[in-house]
Design a protein around this motif. Structure first.
Motif, PDB file in Angstrom:
ATOM      1  N   ALA A  58     -14.866 -24.986 -55.561  1.00 43.79           N
ATOM      2  CA  ALA A  58     -14.637 -26.354 -55.091  1.00 43.79           C
ATOM      3  C   ALA A  58     -13.950 -26.357 -53.724  1.00 43.79           C
ATOM      4  CB  ALA A  58     -13.804 -27.118 -56.106  1.00 43.79           C
ATOM      5  N   ASP A  59     -13.036 -25.412 -53.509  1.00 49.21           N
ATOM      6  CA  ASP A  59     -12.336 -25.338 -52.227  1.00 49.21           C
ATOM      7  C   ASP A  59     -13.282 -24.875 -51.121  1.00 49.21           C
ATOM      8  OD1 ASP A  59      -9.988 -26.126 -53.427  1.00 49.21           O
ATOM      9  OD2 ASP A  59      -9.291 -24.071 -53.774  1.00 49.21           O
ATOM     10  N   VAL A  60     -14.158 -23.927 -51.447  1.00 50.79           N
ATOM     11  CA  VAL A  60     -15.143 -23.445 -50.474  1.00 50.79           C
ATOM     12  C   VAL A  60     -16.066 -24.589 -50.065  1.00 50.79           C
ATOM     13  CG1 VAL A  60     -17.079 -21.871 -50.100  1.00 50.79           C
ATOM     14  CG2 VAL A  60     -15.041 -21.070 -51.305  1.00 50.79           C
ATOM     15  N   GLU A  61     -16.497 -25.363 -51.033  1.00 50.63           N
ATOM     16  CA  GLU A  61     -17.376 -26.501 -50.741  1.00 50.63           C
ATOM     17  C   GLU A  61     -16.653 -27.542 -49.897  1.00 50.63           C
ATOM     18  OE1 GLU A  61     -20.118 -29.847 -53.088  1.00 50.63           O
ATOM     19  OE2 GLU A  61     -18.975 -28.354 -54.214  1.00 50.63           O
ATOM     20  N   ALA A  62     -15.402 -27.821 -50.225  1.00 49.81           N
ATOM     21  CA  ALA A  62     -14.644 -28.839 -49.486  1.00 49.81           C
ATOM     22  C   ALA A  62     -14.398 -28.416 -48.041  1.00 49.81           C
ATOM     23  CB  ALA A  62     -13.318 -29.101 -50.187  1.00 49.81           C
ATOM     24  N   ALA A  63     -14.221 -27.108 -47.806  1.00 44.71           N
ATOM     25  CA  ALA A  63     -13.913 -26.608 -46.466  1.00 44.71           C
ATOM     26  C   ALA A  63     -15.160 -26.347 -45.631  1.00 44.71           C
ATOM     27  CB  ALA A  63     -13.093 -25.323 -46.564  1.00 44.71           C
ATOM     28  N   ALA A  64     -16.339 -26.493 -46.242  1.00 40.50           N
ATOM     29  CA  ALA A  64     -17.582 -26.213 -45.527  1.00 40.50           C
ATOM     30  C   ALA A  64     -17.815 -27.226 -44.413  1.00 40.50           C
ATOM     31  CB  ALA A  64     -18.758 -26.212 -46.496  1.00 40.50           C
ATOM     32  N   LEU A  65     -18.270 -26.741 -43.268  1.00 41.81           N
ATOM     33  CA  LEU A  65     -18.618 -27.611 -42.154  1.00 41.81           C
ATOM     34  C   LEU A  65     -20.056 -28.102 -42.321  1.00 41.81           C
ATOM     35  CD1 LEU A  65     -17.011 -25.466 -39.306  1.00 41.81           C
ATOM     36  CD2 LEU A  65     -16.011 -27.379 -40.562  1.00 41.81           C
ATOM     37  N   ASP A  66     -20.404 -29.152 -41.582  1.00 38.49           N
ATOM     38  CA  ASP A  66     -21.711 -29.786 -41.766  1.00 38.49           C
ATOM     39  C   ASP A  66     -22.531 -29.729 -40.479  1.00 38.49           C
ATOM     40  OD1 ASP A  66     -23.887 -31.238 -42.535  1.00 38.49           O
ATOM     41  OD2 ASP A  66     -22.852 -33.173 -42.595  1.00 38.49           O
ATOM     42  N   VAL A  83     -24.407 -29.976 -29.433  1.00 38.62           N
ATOM     43  CA  VAL A  83     -23.303 -29.046 -29.673  1.00 38.62           C
ATOM     44  C   VAL A  83     -23.780 -27.619 -29.417  1.00 38.62           C
ATOM     45  CG1 VAL A  83     -21.762 -28.062 -31.421  1.00 38.62           C
ATOM     46  CG2 VAL A  83     -22.139 -30.534 -31.343  1.00 38.62           C
ATOM     47  N   VAL A  84     -22.936 -26.844 -28.761  1.00 39.34           N
ATOM     48  CA  VAL A  84     -23.186 -25.418 -28.537  1.00 39.34           C
ATOM     49  C   VAL A  84     -22.044 -24.635 -29.165  1.00 39.34           C
ATOM     50  CG1 VAL A  84     -23.576 -23.591 -26.852  1.00 39.34           C
ATOM     51  CG2 VAL A  84     -24.361 -25.921 -26.356  1.00 39.34           C
ATOM     52  N   LEU A  85     -22.377 -23.647 -29.983  1.00 41.90           N
ATOM     53  CA  LEU A  85     -21.382 -22.856 -30.694  1.00 41.90           C
ATOM     54  C   LEU A  85     -21.487 -21.389 -30.303  1.00 41.90           C
ATOM     55  CD1 LEU A  85     -22.006 -24.345 -34.275  1.00 41.90           C
ATOM     56  CD2 LEU A  85     -20.370 -25.165 -32.552  1.00 41.90           C
ATOM     57  N   PHE A  86     -20.386 -20.811 -29.897  1.00 35.11           N
ATOM     58  CA  PHE A  86     -20.283 -19.370 -29.684  1.00 35.11           C
ATOM     59  C   PHE A  86     -19.381 -18.803 -30.778  1.00 35.11           C
ATOM     60  CE2 PHE A  86     -21.648 -20.622 -25.480  1.00 35.11           C
ATOM     61  CZ  PHE A  86     -22.389 -19.534 -25.010  1.00 35.11           C
ATOM     62  N   ALA A  87     -19.841 -17.764 -31.488  1.00 36.53           N
ATOM     63  CA  ALA A  87     -19.071 -17.147 -32.583  1.00 36.53           C
ATOM     64  C   ALA A  87     -18.608 -18.199 -33.576  1.00 36.53           C
ATOM     65  CB  ALA A  87     -17.882 -16.356 -32.042  1.00 36.53           C
ATOM     66  N   PRO A  88     -19.550 -18.861 -34.268  1.00 34.19           N
ATOM     67  CA  PRO A  88     -19.206 -19.994 -35.119  1.00 34.19           C
ATOM     68  C   PRO A  88     -18.678 -19.593 -36.488  1.00 34.19           C
ATOM     69  CG  PRO A  88     -21.529 -19.577 -35.290  1.00 34.19           C
ATOM     70  CD  PRO A  88     -20.999 -18.593 -34.273  1.00 34.19           C
ATOM     71  N   THR A  89     -18.260 -20.595 -37.228  1.00 35.60           N
ATOM     72  CA  THR A  89     -17.882 -20.451 -38.628  1.00 35.60           C
ATOM     73  C   THR A  89     -18.562 -21.572 -39.406  1.00 35.60           C
ATOM     74  OG1 THR A  89     -16.044 -20.570 -40.208  1.00 35.60           O
ATOM     75  CG2 THR A  89     -15.806 -21.814 -38.193  1.00 35.60           C
ATOM     76  N   MET A  90     -18.753 -21.353 -40.695  1.00 33.70           N
ATOM     77  CA  MET A  90     -19.298 -22.407 -41.554  1.00 33.70           C
ATOM     78  C   MET A  90     -18.206 -23.067 -42.376  1.00 33.70           C
ATOM     79  SD  MET A  90     -22.280 -23.813 -41.885  1.00 33.70           S
ATOM     80  CE  MET A  90     -22.488 -24.203 -43.619  1.00 33.70           C
ATOM     81  N   HIS A  91     -16.948 -22.615 -42.171  1.00 33.29           N
ATOM     82  CA  HIS A  91     -15.835 -23.185 -42.933  1.00 33.29           C
ATOM     83  C   HIS A  91     -14.646 -23.415 -42.016  1.00 33.29           C
ATOM     84  CE1 HIS A  91     -18.242 -21.022 -45.963  1.00 33.29           C
ATOM     85  NE2 HIS A  91     -17.888 -21.998 -46.762  1.00 33.29           N
ATOM     86  N   SER A  92     -13.828 -24.374 -42.398  1.00 31.96           N
ATOM     87  CA  SER A  92     -12.561 -24.559 -41.710  1.00 31.96           C
ATOM     88  C   SER A  92     -11.520 -23.674 -42.389  1.00 31.96           C
ATOM     89  CB  SER A  92     -12.120 -26.022 -41.772  1.00 31.96           C
ATOM     90  OG  SER A  92     -10.967 -26.228 -40.976  1.00 31.96           O
ATOM     91  N   PHE A  93     -10.748 -22.957 -41.579  1.00 33.73           N
ATOM     92  CA  PHE A  93      -9.720 -22.061 -42.101  1.00 33.73           C
ATOM     93  C   PHE A  93      -8.331 -22.575 -41.727  1.00 33.73           C
ATOM     94  CE2 PHE A  93     -13.442 -19.324 -41.974  1.00 33.73           C
ATOM     95  CZ  PHE A  93     -13.341 -18.642 -43.183  1.00 33.73           C
ATOM     96  N   GLN A  94      -7.341 -21.995 -42.340  1.00 32.28           N
ATOM     97  CA  GLN A  94      -5.960 -22.413 -42.115  1.00 32.28           C
ATOM     98  C   GLN A  94      -5.559 -22.255 -40.664  1.00 32.28           C
ATOM     99  OE1 GLN A  94      -3.752 -19.141 -44.404  1.00 32.28           O
ATOM    100  NE2 GLN A  94      -2.605 -19.261 -42.501  1.00 32.28           N
ATOM    101  N   GLY A  95      -4.486 -22.959 -40.288  1.00 32.46           N
ATOM    102  CA  GLY A  95      -3.923 -22.798 -38.969  1.00 32.46           C
ATOM    103  C   GLY A  95      -3.317 -21.415 -38.794  1.00 32.46           C
ATOM    104  N   LEU A  96      -3.137 -21.023 -37.565  1.00 39.75           N
ATOM    105  CA  LEU A  96      -2.652 -19.672 -37.273  1.00 39.75           C
ATOM    106  C   LEU A  96      -1.146 -19.655 -37.064  1.00 39.75           C
ATOM    107  CD1 LEU A  96      -5.581 -18.387 -35.040  1.00 39.75           C
ATOM    108  CD2 LEU A  96      -5.258 -18.213 -37.521  1.00 39.75           C
TER     109      LEU A  96
END
Length: 335
Positions: free
Chosen positions: A242-250, A170-183
């Motif tokens: 708890a929400d931050v932990e649940a939304a965290a990427l792995d 996997v290659v990531l440009f400008a990554p995030t460590m969490h999933s965020f809401q839809g736009l």
């Protein structure tokens, strides 16, 4: 009565002066930060499929949509997949560049096409299975599967790595460590992605600070490029643990190579912090943070009314170095 009239006149004059100041600043900023009119990255007709040294064919399925780029001479084993970000592109120019180097490439949309979600919301991760089926049915040269994602595409890439063991790198440009809401904005807050028909846990902008919202409204009022960095940062800070932990990427879900690029002056979301967190979670990841670069490694730090960060020089330098590192790394992964 005369005194009241004077007060009202002065108040009206003050309002007029304020309006004139706002209008004046908006005009100046409109000149300093032109929006520009480019092609729609979701419009299929905007992509030049007549590229020398390769064939490019549209790819469609139940949800799958994009382009298959096949060099006349495939010199690299395996397949590379590219995803753009919230602008809705398949990162086509990068895909063409890689195909020129002998890679079989799929440049994919994940929303915005006729058979997909019209906007970035509720994108089913299962669409990637349509691609793995195609690859398993026959690729030009069997080998590893690498997914390259930028911004929201980087969020998608990590989610896919959790679900699909076929993904090697996997290659990531400008990554995030969490999933965020839809736009998509309305009464209901949608997820960006779904898995097995259920929302992938996400963080909501409703938990962002009022100060972040005020900053955005102020920038909009004065026609100044809007930075969304504080919105994303405060959404993380304002959400329940708890929400931050649940939304965290792995990041540990990536079994093979993990290559990460971020700009230290990213004004869209906290990609540099995420890159460092990815490094901490997965020490084998190869992480490159360019301190003076922004969210995208191009341009003067703003695009289409949004602040992306970095200077033109720093972004160009980051683009050049990240391209070099990417090409060298892919060559080791794909032989």
């Amino acid at each position: 009565m005369r005194r009241l009239a004077k007060i009202l006149v002065r108040a009206l004059a003050a309002v007029v002066v304020l309006v004139l100041i706002v209008v004046g600043v908006r005009v100046v900023n409109g000149w300093r930060y032109p929006t520009g009119e480019g092609s729609d990255p979701r419009a299929l007709a905007s992509y030049d499929l007549d590229q020398e040294g390769m064939s490019i064919e549209p790819v469609t399925g139940e949800y799958l949509s994009g382009f298959h780029l096949l060099p006349e001479e495939v010199t690299r084993a395996g397949v590379v997949v590219t995803f753009g970000g919230s602008e809705g592109s398949p990162d086509f120019s990068r895909a063409v560049s890689l195909a020129e180097q002998g890679y079989e490439v799929y440049a994919l949309f994940f929303f915005g096409q006729e058979n997909q979600q019209d906007q970035l919301q509720d994108v089913p991760l299962e669409f990637f299975g349509e691609l793995t089926d195609r690859i398993e049915a026959g690729s030009a040269r069997p080998g590893p599967l690498t997914v390259i994602g930028s911004s929201k595409g980087a969020e998608l890439a990590l989610l896919l790595a959790e679900q699909y063991q076929q993904i090697d790198n996997v290659v990531l440009f400008a990554p995030t460590m969490h999933s965020f809401q839809g736009l998509v904005f309305g009464q209901d807050v949608p997820a960006s992605f779904t898995r097995d028909g259920q929302d992938v846990p996400f963080l909501s902008f409703r938990d962002a600070s009022l100060g972040a919202l005020a900053g955005q409204l102020s920038a909009m009022a004065f026609n100044y490029p809007v930075s969304y960095l504080s919105t994303y940062e405060s959404a993380i800070d304002g959400s329940a643990a708890a929400d931050v932990e649940a939304a965290a990427l792995d990041p540990t879900a990536v079994d093979g190579g993990l290559l990460v690029f971020a700009g230290g002056d990213d004004r869209m979301w906290p990609s540099a912090a995420a890159a460092r967190q990815i490094q901490e979670a997965n020490p084998s990841a190869q992480v490159h943070v360019y301190p003076e670069a922004g969210h995208i490694f191009a341009g003067p730090g703003h695009v289409n009314g949004m602040a992306t960060g970095g200077t033109e020089e720093a972004n160009a330098a980051a683009a050049e170095d990240s391209t070099r590192v990417l090409e060298e790394t892919l060559a080791t992964w794909h032989g």
